[in-house]
Design an enzyme around this catalytic site. Structure first.
Site, PDB file in Angstrom:
ATOM      1  N   SER A 410      85.545  47.699  67.658  1.00 14.92           N
ATOM      2  CA  SER A 410      84.152  48.544  67.776  1.00 14.92           C
ATOM      3  C   SER A 410      83.476  48.324  68.870  1.00 14.92           C
ATOM      4  O   SER A 410      84.070  47.925  70.043  1.00 14.92           O
ATOM      5  CB  SER A 410      83.538  47.838  66.760  1.00 14.92           C
ATOM      6  OG  SER A 410      82.214  48.608  66.301  1.00 14.92           O
ATOM      7  N   LYS A 413      77.574  49.898  71.066  1.00  8.97           N
ATOM      8  CA  LYS A 413      76.735  51.246  70.549  1.00  8.97           C
ATOM      9  C   LYS A 413      76.729  51.331  69.119  1.00  8.97           C
ATOM     10  O   LYS A 413      76.025  52.426  68.773  1.00  8.97           O
ATOM     11  CB  LYS A 413      77.405  52.374  71.458  1.00  8.97           C
ATOM     12  CG  LYS A 413      77.433  52.119  73.003  1.00  8.97           C
ATOM     13  CD  LYS A 413      78.295  53.447  73.738  1.00  8.97           C
ATOM     14  CE  LYS A 413      78.023  53.080  75.017  1.00  8.97           C
ATOM     15  NZ  LYS A 413      78.457  51.777  75.636  1.00  8.97           N
ATOM     16  N   LYS A 425      80.970  55.007  65.015  1.00  6.05           N
ATOM     17  CA  LYS A 425      81.668  53.243  65.265  1.00  6.05           C
ATOM     18  C   LYS A 425      81.120  52.551  63.939  1.00  6.05           C
ATOM     19  O   LYS A 425      81.696  51.511  63.482  1.00  6.05           O
ATOM     20  CB  LYS A 425      81.506  53.005  66.484  1.00  6.05           C
ATOM     21  CG  LYS A 425      82.324  53.722  67.529  1.00  6.05           C
ATOM     22  CD  LYS A 425      83.752  53.810  67.377  1.00  6.05           C
ATOM     23  CE  LYS A 425      84.411  52.380  67.461  1.00  6.05           C
ATOM     24  NZ  LYS A 425      85.744  52.369  67.175  1.00  6.05           N
TER      25      LYS A 425
END
Length: 654
Positions: A410, A413, A425
């Protein structure tokens, strides 16, 4: 004089040897005359009948000795102190042969003459060679750039000798922090303290500084470079000690000091047990294997000797490149790991299931994702399809086929995202969390971290290209900052974090301190030996102020001013000092599935307003910087019919 030297330097090797023999014969003759004059203080000896026969015999014997000892096989420009042993042995032969010739030719020579003769031979023959070496190594007489070597230890001495043999750089001074080395002479150069650097540059005309401390940590390297930046010189470095020891690089392979050398931290030694727990002897699959993080994960995984390493990527060239590299590495390391390249998209469920089933995959590292913020902002549907539904497809396949460990790569952001990429994400994290809540043999975990140095599309390669093009260097905001970590360290920590997973864990890597991008831009310009200066517009050039203009252009679509790693403020430590675990908000599997179904239908219909509404509905803390839709295919020009046509096209692709 210089013209004569240049003429001699282009002679053939045979002619150069002949020239040395003639010069040595003259030096031997002069040494004999000097010895006789010093001892007898007159030239009366010249009238003795056998004196010249004895001298010719001694000179002949000495030249033959020099030849046999290999004196004429040594290139004068590259001689070292070892040559003095050869000259000394030849001088001893000269003394013995002169004494013997005196007896043969019945010449009355004082007993001290052979000794004085030997001393003169040693000084003249050896001294002339070192004088010639000094002349040839002088940057004023060569097309070499004068350089200062920072580091007078073993690596500095090796670099010094390597540069003397090269054709590009001419060392003019050594600098070292160690007081015990300062003011000493090493390799014919004096060692100075670092505080003399400014004066040395002015006196020697140095154009480059070479860092010759391969074992230096990043923190110390950053301190040294920071002190040298304002000298307006190019700063280069030798490879790291690990690369030199492993044979990947030679000490003479210089390169410009890069921002990657200065950012990040000195890595913590990895835990071997954690590195190998989910890999050694197992079948491991990496999605996005050809990407920046994916490829480094593969390299690190290969060192842990898995039985099979499955490379899964949609890019043909990236897959080809990483497969060729890893296969060569496996052969070199004599590993029995089978490297398997699988070409395919993570959006294709059947392809994923086939790959996992055929090779009986036990561990998956999911690194495949679209990660460039502005591009995903302008291609919303494809970003969601790949990052969200690609993750959903591979997690379902892993769960269905009993994969033991699944680790999602991941990003920072994903924390309170201001852009679609970050939102996708975070949804990928929710998917893994939801799967972890179900009764399953698969352990799902996520590893979240910030920017990695040298990744595709990162700010550093862009700055480097702009600098090499003469500028301007563009920074989106004067206060913007980012976390940075080296790719190898990030990959090692991802593997170790995955081994700590119990199910549903969100691991956060300690990224150190954030870096101000404006400071990074100025530092990179200075590392190239250039002077940066601020301008208000990219087209504004003010040569009188410096070499490279730096301009603030404004934040890009979806770009955040500051990045975060945690949604909450409750990170818990793990057994690794740079890996934390966070307790983040999640959704039940059924609730998330219902929302994802609606999101898929919105993507198929190319209904961007509905997509944005769903992103706001999910527990993402999604807060876009603008309410305008930036997708390049969305606009009033298409009208209703155009949107329907795009929806049909999207439907065909599902």
């Amino acid at each position: 004089m210089r013209n004569y030297i240049e003429h001699f330097s282009i002679l053939s090797r045979r002619n150069k040897i002949a020239l040395q023999i003639v010069v040595d014969a003259i030096l031997l003759h002069i040494s004999f005359l000097g010895a006789m004059l010093l001892r007898l203080e007159s030239l009366d000896f010249a009238g003795q009948p056998g004196i010249w026969g004895a001298l010719v015999s001694s000179i002949t014997a000495t030249l033959l000795a020099f030849w046999g000892l290999g004196l004429y096989r040594v290139v004068v420009r590259f001689i070292t102190g070892k040559i003095l042993v050869t000259v000394a042995m030849g001088a001893i032969v000269a003394a013995i042969s002169l004494f013997a010739a005196g007896l043969v030719f019945d010449v009355s020579l004082p007993r001290s003459i052979p000794i004085i003769f030997a001393v003169f031979v040693f000084l003249s023959v050896g001294g002339l060679r070192f004088a010639a070496r000094t002349y040839f190594r002088n940057p004023n007489h060569l097309n070499k750039r004068p350089v200062i070597i920072y580091g007078a230890g073993e690596a500095g001495l090796q670099l010094l000798n390597a540069l003397f043999h090269g054709h590009e750089f001419a060392p003019v001074a050594l600098v070292d922090d160690d007081p015990s080395l300062q003011n000493l002479g090493i390799g014919g150069l004096r060692v100075y303290a670092p505080d003399r650097m400014t004066r040395l540059v002015r006196e020697t005309g140095a154009q480059v500084i070479l860092l010759a401390i391969p074992s230096m940590g990043r923190v110390r390297r950053r301190e040294i470079v920071s002190a040298l930046e304002d000298l307006k010189l190019e700063i280069k470095t030798i490879p790291g000690m690990s690369d030199i020891i492993s044979g990947k690089a030679k000490i003479s392979e210089l390169r410009t000091v890069s921002a990657e050398d200065l950012l990040g931290r000195d890595p913590v030694a990895p835990d071997p047990e954690l590195l190998g727990r989910n890999i050694t002897g197992r079948v491991v699959m990496v999605s996005g294997a050809g990407g920046s993080i994916g490829s480094e994960l593969c390299r690190q995984i290969l060192t842990q000797n898995p039985s099979v390493l499955v490379l899964y990527d949609v890019s043909e060239f990236a897959l080809y490149a990483i497969e060729a590299e890893l296969s060569a590495t496996a052969t070199r390391l004599q590993h029995q790991t089978k490297v398997v390249p699988i070409l395919g998209s993570v959006q294709h469920s059947r392809r994923l299931e086939a790959a996992i089933k055929v090779f009986k995959v036990q561990t998956i590292y999911h690194a495949a994702a679209y990660k460039h913020v502005p591009l995903v902002e302008e291609n919303v549907v494809e970003g969601i399809r790949n990052n969200v539904f690609g993750t959903l497809a591979i997690t379902l396949a892993a769960q269905k086929l009993g994969v033991e460990n699944f680790i999602l790569i991941s990003t920072d952001k994903a924390v309170r995202p201001t852009n679609v990429m970050g939102a996708t994400k975070r949804i990928a994290e929710l998917i893994c969390q939801a799967h972890a809540q179900q009764a399953s043999t698969t352990v799902f975990s996520m590893v979240r971290f910030g920017n990695v140095l040298g990744s595709s599309g990162s700010v550093i390669p862009r700055f480097r290209t702009q600098i090499e093009g003469g500028g301007p260097v563009t920074v989106t905001h004067k206060d913007i900052n980012r976390y940075f970590m080296t790719i190898p360290e990030a990959a090692q920590l991802v593997i170790q974090a995955g081994a700590l997973g119990q199910g549903g864990d969100v691991f956060v890597l300690d990224m150190g301190d954030p870096v101000k991008i404006m400071d990074l831009a100025f530092s990179m310009v200075k590392l190239h030996g250039l002077v940066p200066y601020m301008v208000e517009h990219p087209d504004q050039v003010l040569p009188e102020k410096g070499d490279i203009p730096v301009c603030v252009t404004g934040l890009r679509k979806g770009e955040k001013l500051y990045e975060e790693l945690l949604i909450g403020n409750n990170p818990a430590p793990t057994k690794h000092p740079r890996i934390m675990t966070a307790s983040e908000v999640s959704l039940p599997h059924d609730a998330l599935t219902a929302v994802l179904d609606r999101l898929l239908k919105a993507c198929e219909a190319f209904d961007l307003p509905a997509i944005i509404d769903i992103l706001h509905e999910l527990p993402l803390d999604y807060a876009p910087s603008s309410t305008e839709i930036s997708d390049l295919l969305w606009g009033a020009d298409y009208g209703t019919d155009g949107q329907q046509n795009m929806a049909i096209e999207a439907g065909i692709r599902t």
